[in-house]
Each structure stands twice: as structure tokens, then as C-alpha cells.
Write a protein that holds these residues in place. Sequence first.
Motif, PDB file in Angstrom:
ATOM      1  N   GLY A 423      27.516 -39.170   6.003  1.00  0.00           N
ATOM      2  CA  GLY A 423      26.522 -38.153   6.313  1.00  0.00           C
ATOM      3  C   GLY A 423      25.109 -38.570   5.945  1.00  0.00           C
ATOM      4  O   GLY A 423      24.151 -38.032   6.453  1.00  0.00           O
ATOM      5  N   GLN A 424      24.997 -39.564   5.029  1.00  0.00           N
ATOM      6  CA  GLN A 424      23.650 -40.001   4.656  1.00  0.00           C
ATOM      7  C   GLN A 424      23.154 -41.042   5.658  1.00  0.00           C
ATOM      8  O   GLN A 424      23.893 -41.926   6.071  1.00  0.00           O
ATOM      9  N   SER A 425      21.896 -40.932   6.025  1.00  0.00           N
ATOM     10  CA  SER A 425      21.307 -41.928   6.903  1.00  0.00           C
ATOM     11  C   SER A 425      20.152 -42.582   6.155  1.00  0.00           C
ATOM     12  O   SER A 425      19.143 -41.944   5.892  1.00  0.00           O
ATOM     13  N   GLN A 426      20.342 -43.798   5.738  1.00  0.00           N
ATOM     14  CA  GLN A 426      19.329 -44.463   4.922  1.00  0.00           C
ATOM     15  C   GLN A 426      18.578 -45.506   5.737  1.00  0.00           C
ATOM     16  O   GLN A 426      19.186 -46.290   6.467  1.00  0.00           O
ATOM     17  N   LYS A 427      17.274 -45.501   5.572  1.00  0.00           N
ATOM     18  CA  LYS A 427      16.434 -46.445   6.316  1.00  0.00           C
ATOM     19  C   LYS A 427      15.763 -47.419   5.351  1.00  0.00           C
ATOM     20  O   LYS A 427      15.225 -47.020   4.329  1.00  0.00           O
ATOM     21  N   VAL A 428      15.804 -48.710   5.725  1.00  0.00           N
ATOM     22  CA  VAL A 428      15.145 -49.749   4.928  1.00  0.00           C
ATOM     23  C   VAL A 428      14.175 -50.468   5.861  1.00  0.00           C
ATOM     24  O   VAL A 428      14.576 -50.948   6.921  1.00  0.00           O
ATOM     25  N   GLU A 429      12.918 -50.513   5.465  1.00  0.00           N
ATOM     26  CA  GLU A 429      11.936 -51.193   6.321  1.00  0.00           C
ATOM     27  C   GLU A 429      11.691 -52.610   5.815  1.00  0.00           C
ATOM     28  O   GLU A 429      11.540 -52.843   4.610  1.00  0.00           O
ATOM     29  N   ILE A 430      11.643 -53.537   6.755  1.00  0.00           N
ATOM     30  CA  ILE A 430      11.401 -54.943   6.374  1.00  0.00           C
ATOM     31  C   ILE A 430      10.153 -55.458   7.100  1.00  0.00           C
ATOM     32  O   ILE A 430       9.931 -55.164   8.275  1.00  0.00           O
TER      33      ILE A 430
END
Lengths: 502, 176
Positions: A423-430
Motif C-alpha cells: 500500500g505504500q508508494s515510495q519515490k526516490v529521486e536520482i
Amino acid sequence: MSKKQIKNLIEELYKTDGSLKDYGPQLEKIIAKIIEARPDIKIDEQFKEELYEQLMIKFGKPESAKIRGINIWQWIFSKKLSYAFVGAVVIVVIMFGVNYFVSINKIEPFQTPSGLSNEFNKVVLSDNAFGSLAIAEEQGAQELDTANAPAGRGGEGTAGGGGGTGSVAPMPGKIACMGQEGCIIPPDYFPEYIYVGEDVKLEQDKMEVLRRKNKIIPLDILESFDFGLTDLSAFKDAKIQTINFVQDKPYGYSVFINFDEGTMSIDAYWSKWPQPYSKCTDDKCYETMRLKPTDVLADEELIAIANQFIAEHGINLKNYGQPEVENDWRNQPGILETQLYVPDYISLVYPLLIDGKFVYEQSGTKFGVRVGINIREKKVSGIYNLSLQEYESSMYETETDFSRILEIAEKGGMNRYYYWSEGQSQKVEIGTPSQEYLVIWKYDQEKQTNQMLIVPALIFTITKIPAEGYYYQKNIIVPLVKELLEENQDKPYPVPLMKDAQ
Amino acid sequence: MDNQEQKVFSSFYQGNVEKIYRFIYYKTHHKETAEDLTSQTFFKALESMRNFDSHKGNFSSWLYSIAKNTVIDFYRTKRSETDISDIWDLAGKEDIERDSEYKEQLEKAEKYLKDLKPEQREIILMRVWGDLPYKEIAGIIGKSEANCKMIFSRAINKLRKEEVFVLIVLLTLIKI
């Protein structure tokens, strides 16, 4: 020179200046005349051999090395056990350019031969000289048992001597998990990596890969060890593989040298250091003994302690950059500052520099010499991963299509071990990558040794981490060598984890 | 050196020592001097191996460049003249040791090539006597391959014109 060669020269002349075609026979005559005047010089074979011998003596024929450094010591130190040991230590000092032993054992300093100081050296070999760089093909499923665990490399631990980074070999696929007890296929919840950098042009289709040379120094001093138990000289052609010795005094150190790998580590000799928890029998005691965040020294003070130790012991860190304190312990999301778990040991890394570029581990941290600081005692508790900087170099085919690199970076690069709850949507920016190096370990089945390879790689800095959850990674690493890239492309996504490693 | 390095070095040495020796001999005309300078060249090369940049040229050219500079240094310490790159440039050679074995032959060559510029002569000797490819010559003298070819063709053309001139003078003298 044959007639054919004369003809070739004339053809070349015509190509350069077409007007000369009118004078063919004349040109032929001129060139023949020049050739005729050439003296038939032959090198004196004796001179040739003598010069070769002189060069070998000067630049290190194995036999000459023995004459210069080892057998002379054997001769000098005769048959006494203690002297033979000192001889071995002296050789190690020469190898590492370290005066450490001088200060702790009160041995008189001596001149380090210039040819043996810890200079960065590389021998250039032909292209693809190290064979296949693929890690998985040889390690295969057996690595599954140790996935997410260090590959058993000593001397690379963090403060406190634990762990190491080692190689995390890619799994051959989800199938590899079948039937393996303890292996789980994780749910499909992992961060979404979003590239926010600029377009990058990759122009080099071949780049240099380095392989650290394992240094084997044959020491013919076994016969000098006479315990009265056995005739050690009967073990012909024996060599000393490792040496471990300790300083038997308060706050003493234990030094370990691996001749096969050309590495050395220094650890606290634990029995001679205070053991704060030794008398604790219940949790309350442990709680009372726990360090507080305020006990931790400022980065500058930690660096000063490490630098002082390094300076006092003459440790050669010529090929390393400025030290960086590893403050990952502070990354404890959701925990109040006062409640943070504070480790007894904090690590610093002096990052290895090759051609002014950093070398990274697969986890995204910088690779180099690690120094552990004992926070309670405010002393250096260990130094790990000191190694000779002797390499072999070979060119390998590299990727020039940035979109292919990006495809792998957006899957998490070399490191894909993050999972969140359903259910968690995690975003990582590179962000835009820089070209640095990546260290990989490859096990040589034939020689049964670990090989350290340094390969060119793109390092994508993580510019924005997930808002929730624990996320420690600072970089996403993608190797540029095509073969490794292909291997990562085939890597399962996400990677299966061992239950124990979670 | 480990065994692998020793093999690499051995093959490098065997493949180059004779060529370098001849190259130096053509510039010194003296066996002992050529041997001494060949030794110096190899010692210098191995000492500065790390300075070799494969992007700037091939290894062989780099080695020849060291040999060339070693010869220049040798003559600079012998003579006060500047611009001396080899024995061919010396005006008076009385105080310079030369082998008698090839003296006559080398004097003949000198006479034939004496009117060429040093650079033209050097390229002719490298190309014709040393059988070096233009690519390597370019690396040694620091010019482009095309430029080296042009210098070579002009030098040969000059020799051709001189021969024609001598022939005309001879014919004129016969007529008179």
C-alpha cells in the motif's frame, strides 16, 4: 631491403607526390644507393644479455628481490625464532610503507626501498585480460545461501570489526529460490526511482578495468622456527601466508597481515581493552551503560583522533582522500534524538582515489581504508583494508547508450533490497551521475581466491529519499562494463531475500 | 616483477633492443657509445614507464623518442654547439670516436646526404635504413604522418635533382 620494399617506398612516394611518377627508374636508383650505404649493424649478443640482466636486477627479477630483501634477512637473522619473526615484520613494513611496527615494537627504523613503497602501480595487459567479469556465472546459486551477507572478506569491517561489504552476487532468478529453505520471494513493493538529472553522453566504448594484484611474498624463514616439535625445514617451498601478532599491554593492538592478498588490518587487542558490559547481568545494567548522542564527539574531533593515530604510526594513505565520518547511525526514523541507539564505535573512511575518482562499494558507500573509533575511550579501535596499490589493467567494452544505463538505475542499480509495506508508494529521486569506479569481488574457483576488480561505473546521487521508512542508500550505482550491465539487466527485480537478512 | 611481468618485459626487451641499438648507432657511428646510450635508453624507459601515455602515441615511438633525446643529450655534453642531434650534424668530427669498420661506408652516405636538412636526413634514415613505418616516425619526431611523407618525398626529389644537376655539369664539361 628487398626489391619489393624498394617498390613499396616508390609507391608511397607516388601517392605523396604524383609528379614523381615521371622519374621512377631514377628514384629506384637513389633509394638503392641509400640502402647500399647502410652499414650492416649487428648488436653484440653479450652486450644484449648483460643489459637484460642489469635491467632485471634494477627493476626486480624475483631472484634479485630475494637478494635485496628477504634472503639477506634470513642470513642475518640466522636460526633464532624471535629474530626470524622480526625479519618477517620488517618485510611487511617495507611492503606497506608503514612505520607502525617501529613505534610499537621499538625496532630501529630503516630506509624503505623506493621500489617497495605503497605507490599506485599498474601493469597494462591486453584487452579483456581478466576473462569474463560476470559475477553470477561462477558463483551462481551457491551465493544464494549468503545473499545479503558479506562475502567473507576479512579486514574490511566497519568499526567494531563487524561485517564488511563484500560482493552481493546477483541471483540467477526467482527460480534459484525454489526449494531453498529460508528464501522468500518478496512482494512487489519497492521504491520507484525517478531520474531528475540531465541527459548524459557516453563516448568511450572501451574503458579500463583494474584488478588488484595479490601479493605473494615467499619467505624462506620457516626453518628458523624451531619449537622442538617438528622439523619445519622439512616443509620445502613453504611460505608465510599470514601473520598475526599482538601488543600484550593495556590498549594494545592486534595486527593481521595477509601476504596472499597484500592486505593488513589493525584491531584492538580486546583482552587488553576495558570491557564496559562485562559485569552486566540484566537489561537495566545495559540501559545504564548505553551511550547518549551527546557522548559522541564532533566529526572534527573523530577525524583528529584518526589522523593522529595514522601520523603517529606512519601509515601510508597517499592514495586516499580526506576522511569522512559515517554518521548513518543517526538515521533512525521516528525515534527521538534522546532515544537514538548510539554505537560504541564509529567509522571513518579514507576513500581510495584512482585518477582522482572515488571508488564505491555496491551499497553506494565509498570504498577505502576504514578507521574505527572507540567512543568511550576516544581511541582508534581498528584500521581495516590497508592494501598494496598494485594493479593490473585491461580494457573492456563499455556501454555508450545512456538510456540503457538509466533503465537499470531506475530499477535500483546494483542494490535492490528495499521493500515497503503493502500500500505504500515510495519515490526516490536520482540526479545526474558522475563517472567514478565500483569495486566488485569475484571468486576465482581455480585459485580459490577472491579477486578485487575496480570497474568504471556511473554514480547517481540520490537527491530525494522516501518520506517514510528507513532508507540508508546515498547512491545508485550502475557499472559501465557491458558484461556487468547485462548481468544486472537480467537480475530479478526485486531480488529475493533470505529471511535472516531481513 | 612477478613471472607475468617478467614475460612481458622480456618480450618487450627482445623485440626492441636491436632496433633501438641500430637507431642509436646510425646517429653515433660508434659501437661503445651506441651500447652506452642504448643502456641509458632502456633504464630511462623503465624508470619513467608510468609517464607513458598510450593516448599520445604508441609504445615503440615513445621508446625511440627517449633514444633520440638520449643521443641529443650525449652530444650536448660533448660539444658547445646547439642544434646537434647526432653525429651527422657535427662540422668537425676529429675529436669524436668513430668505428673504423664502417667508416668508409658511412662517409659515403654522409657525402650523399650532406645537403639535406637534418630532419629530411633523419626521416630517410628511419624509413629506409630503419624500415620504420611512417606512423612510428611521426610519433618520434612529433609531426603528422602526412607531413613525414611529404618531407621524405621532398628529400628524395632533392637528391634526384642534384643527380640531374651533376649529370648536366659532367656533360657540359665533356662537351667543352
